[in-house]
Design an enzyme around this catalytic site. Sequence first.
Site, PDB file in Angstrom:
ATOM      1  N   SER A  39     -35.473 -40.072 -35.291  1.00 27.55           N
ATOM      2  CA  SER A  39     -35.948 -39.963 -33.768  1.00 27.55           C
ATOM      3  C   SER A  39     -35.044 -38.661 -33.076  1.00 27.55           C
ATOM      4  CB  SER A  39     -35.584 -41.139 -33.111  1.00 27.55           C
ATOM      5  OG  SER A  39     -33.986 -41.401 -33.191  1.00 27.55           O
ATOM      6  N   ASP A 332     -30.970 -42.765 -23.513  1.00 27.29           N
ATOM      7  CA  ASP A 332     -31.153 -44.343 -23.713  1.00 27.29           C
ATOM      8  C   ASP A 332     -29.825 -44.785 -24.653  1.00 27.29           C
ATOM      9  OD1 ASP A 332     -31.857 -43.721 -26.442  1.00 27.29           O
ATOM     10  OD2 ASP A 332     -33.854 -44.327 -26.209  1.00 27.29           O
ATOM     11  N   HIS A 335     -29.973 -42.285 -27.808  1.00 28.18           N
ATOM     12  CA  HIS A 335     -30.244 -41.082 -27.984  1.00 28.18           C
ATOM     13  C   HIS A 335     -29.531 -40.315 -26.819  1.00 28.18           C
ATOM     14  CE1 HIS A 335     -33.394 -43.255 -30.033  1.00 28.18           C
ATOM     15  NE2 HIS A 335     -33.140 -42.508 -30.765  1.00 28.18           N
TER      16      HIS A 335
END
Length: 358
Positions: A39, A332, A335
């Site tokens: 990610s 978030d 991240h």
Amino acid sequence: MAPLRPPALFIVLALLLILGVVDPVTEAKIPAVIVFGDSSVDSGNNNVIATILKSNFEPYGRDFYGGRPTGRFSNGRVPPDFISEAFGIKASVPAYLDPAYKISDFTTGVCFASAGTGYDNTTSHVLNVIPLWKELEYYKEYQEKLRQYLGKDQANYVLSEALYIVSLGTNDFLENYYLIPVGVRRAQFSLKQYKEFLVGLASNFIREIHALGARKISLTGLPPMGCLPLERTANFFRRPGSCNEEYNTAAKDFNGKLRIATRKLNKELPGLKMVLSDPYDLFLQIITKPSSFGFEVAERACCGTGFYEMSYLCNKHSLFTCMDASKFVFWDSFHPTERTNKILSDALLKSVLLPAFS
Ligand SMILES: *[C@@H]1O[C@H](CO)[C@@H](O)[C@H](O)[C@H]1NC(C)=O
């Protein structure tokens, strides 16, 4: 003064070329950016697979072009986008599985990354995402399509001169090894053995892409993963709100091992030019002294309460989502914000990537 006659013009041009004032090469030195990983670099591949780890809905992407949620795990762009732009290529790197794109969109860059994946096959099983070996299968398919589209010579030129970004490993620790109550791997490996196992897998992956034609590689180190807001929250019962130092030490140590592997592989593999892009120290500075970088909040994220929300838990109904993500280090609970991504990318470009590859 009389206009320059052709021979004089020719001499002037030749002089300018010799002096390096005029660049005779119109093609960029790096024709494409090709991305493997998790990610930290996924630009939307998880959108089309059956996983709960997704981010193609609001408020993800609210500061991306058009305020569009793309499947990037941030409010805006991720590091490969900034790196591609800095090399004079496009400002965002499209995801291979995104049905909005086709091979003509991938001639200057493509992303095979899948959020939640790791070097270790068993990591990708935890959240049912694309294992690294499968990213490689997609890459092979891409090579074939690119050769059909550009012709063999031009495609091989792109594939061998491209910058390959490899960015993963955090999930092997946080979503696998350290998983509560007991990670699949923790029963089998000591931490030291697991790090060595992962470095072995990373090295093999580099050997595989090298055998397929990759020559310019940026291997990315781990962030101070014990300071991700979710890990601070999970650390609540030990030391409320503080970074998990055990995880940070594991990341730092793992990066040291990647550095050694980088040196070895550069000797072992003909024509390889690989660098380690290690964000750890700067990232930790940003987290410990956010105000020196213009941030206001580092210990919790912008989305929702900032303590635990990510993926589907970070959505447009999340209460308390911040107004201005550029004041937050994290978007978030797992991240960075676009602004953090940019600061880290700019620093790595300046210190490592541009000197090595431009
Ligand atoms: C991971 O899985 C792939 C596909 O099943 C297999 O080829 C590969 O050997 C596995 N790697 C490891 C280290 O187990």
